[in-house]
Design a protein around this motif. Structure first.
Motif, PDB file in Angstrom:
ATOM      1  N   PRO A   1       0.790  -1.012   0.121  1.00 26.27           N
ATOM      2  CA  PRO A   1       0.028  -0.079  -0.012  1.00 26.27           C
ATOM      3  C   PRO A   1       0.833   1.246  -0.028  1.00 26.27           C
ATOM      4  CG  PRO A   1      -0.611  -1.582   1.605  1.00 26.27           C
ATOM      5  CD  PRO A   1       0.389  -2.104   1.163  1.00 26.27           C
ATOM      6  N   ALA A   2       0.449   2.165  -0.840  1.00 22.57           N
ATOM      7  CA  ALA A   2       1.369   3.269  -0.612  1.00 22.57           C
ATOM      8  C   ALA A   2       0.655   4.652  -0.746  1.00 22.57           C
ATOM      9  CB  ALA A   2       2.273   3.108  -2.028  1.00 22.57           C
TER      10      ALA A   2
ATOM     11  N   ALA B   1       3.899   7.633  -2.953  1.00 20.94           N
ATOM     12  CA  ALA B   1       3.646   6.414  -2.596  1.00 20.94           C
ATOM     13  C   ALA B   1       4.845   5.821  -2.839  1.00 20.94           C
ATOM     14  CB  ALA B   1       2.821   6.031  -3.781  1.00 20.94           C
ATOM     15  N   GLU B   2       5.495   5.387  -1.975  1.00 16.17           N
ATOM     16  CA  GLU B   2       6.564   4.628  -2.336  1.00 16.17           C
ATOM     17  C   GLU B   2       6.214   3.582  -2.789  1.00 16.17           C
ATOM     18  OE1 GLU B   2       9.123   5.490   1.427  1.00 16.17           O
ATOM     19  OE2 GLU B   2       7.665   4.370   1.503  1.00 16.17           O
ATOM     20  N   ARG B   3       6.416   2.958  -3.691  1.00 16.42           N
ATOM     21  CA  ARG B   3       5.975   1.819  -4.402  1.00 16.42           C
ATOM     22  C   ARG B   3       6.723   0.939  -4.026  1.00 16.42           C
ATOM     23  NH1 ARG B   3       5.701   2.493 -10.499  1.00 16.42           N
ATOM     24  NH2 ARG B   3       3.950   3.129 -10.513  1.00 16.42           N
ATOM     25  N   GLY B   4       7.716   0.754  -3.410  1.00 13.52           N
ATOM     26  CA  GLY B   4       8.293  -0.519  -3.144  1.00 13.52           C
ATOM     27  C   GLY B   4       8.736  -0.330  -1.639  1.00 13.52           C
ATOM     28  N   ALA B   5       9.892  -0.770  -1.547  1.00 15.41           N
ATOM     29  CA  ALA B   5      10.195  -0.653  -0.584  1.00 15.41           C
ATOM     30  C   ALA B   5      11.293   0.472  -0.352  1.00 15.41           C
ATOM     31  CB  ALA B   5      11.455  -2.012  -0.197  1.00 15.41           C
TER      32      ALA B   5
ATOM     33  N   ALA C   1      13.002   3.730   2.163  1.00 19.93           N
ATOM     34  CA  ALA C   1      13.533   3.852   3.201  1.00 19.93           C
ATOM     35  C   ALA C   1      13.322   5.381   3.729  1.00 19.93           C
ATOM     36  CB  ALA C   1      15.100   3.787   3.340  1.00 19.93           C
ATOM     37  N   PHE C   2      12.425   5.678   4.345  1.00 16.81           N
ATOM     38  CA  PHE C   2      12.122   7.151   4.898  1.00 16.81           C
ATOM     39  C   PHE C   2      12.452   7.171   6.173  1.00 16.81           C
ATOM     40  CE2 PHE C   2       9.523  10.897   5.835  1.00 16.81           C
ATOM     41  CZ  PHE C   2      10.457  11.600   5.210  1.00 16.81           C
ATOM     42  N   PRO C   3      11.639   7.156   7.011  1.00 22.82           N
ATOM     43  CA  PRO C   3      12.340   6.812   8.370  1.00 22.82           C
ATOM     44  C   PRO C   3      12.572   5.295   8.504  1.00 22.82           C
ATOM     45  CG  PRO C   3      10.229   7.930   9.059  1.00 22.82           C
ATOM     46  CD  PRO C   3      10.082   7.583   7.538  1.00 22.82           C
ATOM     47  N   THR C   4      11.892   4.667   8.196  1.00 22.23           N
ATOM     48  CA  THR C   4      11.962   3.177   8.635  1.00 22.23           C
ATOM     49  C   THR C   4      10.754   2.401   7.652  1.00 22.23           C
ATOM     50  OG1 THR C   4      11.959   1.310  10.286  1.00 22.23           O
ATOM     51  CG2 THR C   4      10.228   3.162  10.704  1.00 22.23           C
ATOM     52  N   GLY C   5      11.281   1.232   7.238  1.00 29.59           N
ATOM     53  CA  GLY C   5      10.312   0.393   6.438  1.00 29.59           C
ATOM     54  C   GLY C   5      10.019   0.949   5.033  1.00 29.59           C
ATOM     55  N   THR C   6       8.844   0.567   4.624  1.00 29.50           N
ATOM     56  CA  THR C   6       8.585   0.898   3.268  1.00 29.50           C
ATOM     57  C   THR C   6       7.519   1.693   3.419  1.00 29.50           C
ATOM     58  OG1 THR C   6       8.868  -1.389   2.441  1.00 29.50           O
ATOM     59  CG2 THR C   6       7.376   0.134   1.313  1.00 29.50           C
ATOM     60  N   TRP C   7       7.652   3.093   2.446  1.00 23.85           N
ATOM     61  CA  TRP C   7       6.592   4.153   2.548  1.00 23.85           C
ATOM     62  C   TRP C   7       5.670   4.022   1.432  1.00 23.85           C
ATOM     63  CZ3 TRP C   7       5.261   7.746   6.457  1.00 23.85           C
ATOM     64  CH2 TRP C   7       6.014   7.457   7.678  1.00 23.85           C
TER      65      TRP C   7
ATOM     66  N   VAL D   1      -8.075  21.946  -4.129  1.00 20.13           N
ATOM     67  CA  VAL D   1      -7.139  21.554  -2.879  1.00 20.13           C
ATOM     68  C   VAL D   1      -6.759  20.045  -2.833  1.00 20.13           C
ATOM     69  CG1 VAL D   1      -8.245  23.372  -1.442  1.00 20.13           C
ATOM     70  CG2 VAL D   1      -9.328  21.045  -1.619  1.00 20.13           C
ATOM     71  N   ALA D   2      -5.419  19.786  -1.991  1.00 21.17           N
ATOM     72  CA  ALA D   2      -5.014  18.504  -1.969  1.00 21.17           C
ATOM     73  C   ALA D   2      -4.367  18.093  -0.587  1.00 21.17           C
ATOM     74  CB  ALA D   2      -3.857  18.244  -3.253  1.00 21.17           C
ATOM     75  N   VAL D   3      -4.477  17.081  -0.292  1.00 19.68           N
ATOM     76  CA  VAL D   3      -3.838  16.213   0.681  1.00 19.68           C
ATOM     77  C   VAL D   3      -2.983  15.121   0.606  1.00 19.68           C
ATOM     78  CG1 VAL D   3      -5.870  14.848   1.547  1.00 19.68           C
ATOM     79  CG2 VAL D   3      -4.195  15.784   3.214  1.00 19.68           C
ATOM     80  N   VAL D   4      -1.867  14.822   1.196  1.00 18.88           N
ATOM     81  CA  VAL D   4      -1.007  13.960   0.780  1.00 18.88           C
ATOM     82  C   VAL D   4      -1.009  12.997   2.198  1.00 18.88           C
ATOM     83  CG1 VAL D   4       1.370  13.321   0.360  1.00 18.88           C
ATOM     84  CG2 VAL D   4       0.348  15.451  -0.455  1.00 18.88           C
ATOM     85  N   ASN D   5      -1.257  12.051   1.885  1.00 17.54           N
ATOM     86  CA  ASN D   5      -1.373  10.842   2.852  1.00 17.54           C
ATOM     87  C   ASN D   5      -0.041   9.912   2.607  1.00 17.54           C
ATOM     88  OD1 ASN D   5      -3.661  11.435   4.529  1.00 17.54           O
ATOM     89  ND2 ASN D   5      -4.704  10.958   2.436  1.00 17.54           N
ATOM     90  N   GLU D   6       0.777   9.708   3.600  1.00 15.88           N
ATOM     91  CA  GLU D   6       1.994   8.589   3.810  1.00 15.88           C
ATOM     92  C   GLU D   6       1.979   7.850   4.763  1.00 15.88           C
ATOM     93  OE1 GLU D   6       4.976  11.451   4.253  1.00 15.88           O
ATOM     94  OE2 GLU D   6       4.930  12.415   2.268  1.00 15.88           O
ATOM     95  N   THR D   7       2.207   6.360   4.228  1.00 15.01           N
ATOM     96  CA  THR D   7       2.008   5.458   5.402  1.00 15.01           C
ATOM     97  C   THR D   7       3.125   4.498   5.230  1.00 15.01           C
ATOM     98  OG1 THR D   7       0.781   4.212   3.764  1.00 15.01           O
ATOM     99  CG2 THR D   7      -0.471   5.494   5.430  1.00 15.01           C
ATOM    100  N   SER D   8       3.540   3.780   6.423  1.00 10.97           N
ATOM    101  CA  SER D   8       4.432   2.759   6.360  1.00 10.97           C
ATOM    102  C   SER D   8       3.890   1.470   6.907  1.00 10.97           C
ATOM    103  CB  SER D   8       5.728   3.119   6.942  1.00 10.97           C
ATOM    104  OG  SER D   8       6.557   1.902   7.238  1.00 10.97           O
ATOM    105  N   TYR D   9       3.533   0.608   5.974  1.00 12.97           N
ATOM    106  CA  TYR D   9       3.158  -0.590   6.907  1.00 12.97           C
ATOM    107  C   TYR D   9       3.860  -1.734   7.133  1.00 12.97           C
ATOM    108  CZ  TYR D   9      -1.263   1.260   4.535  1.00 12.97           C
ATOM    109  OH  TYR D   9      -2.164   1.915   4.249  1.00 12.97           O
ATOM    110  N   THR D  10       5.237  -1.427   7.110  1.00 14.13           N
ATOM    111  CA  THR D  10       6.266  -2.212   7.729  1.00 14.13           C
ATOM    112  C   THR D  10       6.955  -1.714   8.738  1.00 14.13           C
ATOM    113  OG1 THR D  10       7.928  -1.438   6.107  1.00 14.13           O
ATOM    114  CG2 THR D  10       6.545  -3.161   5.220  1.00 14.13           C
ATOM    115  N   GLY D  11       7.783  -2.103   9.530  1.00  9.70           N
ATOM    116  CA  GLY D  11       8.554  -1.349  10.448  1.00  9.70           C
ATOM    117  C   GLY D  11       7.536  -1.245  11.743  1.00  9.70           C
TER     118      GLY D  11
END
Length: 227
Positions: free
Chosen positions: A30-31, A38-42, A44-50, A118-128
């Motif tokens: 999920p990105a 959307a990190e599309r893959g793995a 490294a932002f702070p930790t894990g996949t973003w 208008v826009a909003v950006v959502n970032e998620t890391s499902y790992t870490g």
């Protein structure tokens, strides 16, 4: 930032940095936009996949035609989405992991529309540690920004700062001045250049910031020759 790219097209900077994971990483996770745009893959932002997703809403009474442009750190255009129609009062989601043609990586983004959106950006890391973050798109930048709280090695926290040049034509000469809590003179000054519409990430935990104590607790003032 809100900028006229033609007589009718407005641009909304998603100040972000679309951090999509580093190259050749899974696209299935999920990105979301920036950090993955959307990190599309793995990645490294702070930790894990973003992963990153951008939600764009059209608050006007007219139909909007919208596209998103992604820029590399060197300022070159990496990818432009196909045009999307958003009805009056409606919204659309640009989910980077499913955006064919956009390679995994880190980008800045600009939403262009023929109506004010208008826009909003959502970032998620499902790992870490399973963490997330969100922020709004902007229509303009500034030549000075003040960040009241910066960490380096403080209770295991380190700050990471993404700076975008919102000017469409000129490079920005930026200076980051770090102040210890209660100090009136800068503990460390870091300078650099950011191409037009590009962004740069500063990871305070790296050797570039060894001039700061660890732990460091303080503030940051960023100045720039462009917005």
């Amino acid at each position: 930032m809100r900028r006229l790219t033609t007589l009718t097209v407005l641009a909304l900077l998603i100040g972000l940095m679309v951090y999509q994971a580093s190259a050749a990483t899974e696209r299935s996770a999920p990105a979301t936009l920036s950090q993955g745009g959307a990190e599309r893959g793995a990645a490294a932002f702070p930790t894990g996949t973003w992963n990153t997703g951008i939600q764009v809403q059209n608050p006007t009474t007219s139909t909007a035609t919208v596209q998103v442009k992604f820029y590399k750190e060197d300022g070159s255009l990496a990818f432009t989405t196909s045009s999307t129609t958003i009805l009056a009062g409606g919204s659309a989601t640009f989910y980077l992991p499913t955006t064919d043609g956009l390679a995994d990586g880190k980008y800045s983004g600009v939403v262009e529309s023929d109506q004010a959106v208008v826009a909003v950006v959502n970032e998620t890391s499902y790992t870490g540690n399973g963490i997330a973050d969100a922020y709004n798109g902007i229509t303009s930048g500034a030549t000075q920004l003040n960040l009241p709280l910066i960490f380096r090695g403080y209770s295991s926290w380190d700050s990471m700062i993404a700076v975008q040049n919102t000017d469409a034509s000129a490079s920005a000469s930026v200076a980051l001045n770090f102040y210890e809590s209660g100090a009136t003179s800068a503990k460390l000054r870091v300078t650099g250049t950011i191409p037009a519409l590009a962004s740069k990430t500063y990871d305070i935990s790296t050797a570039d910031f060894n001039g700061l104590s660890s732990p460091f607790l303080g503030s940051l003032t960023i100045t720039s020759t462009t917005n």
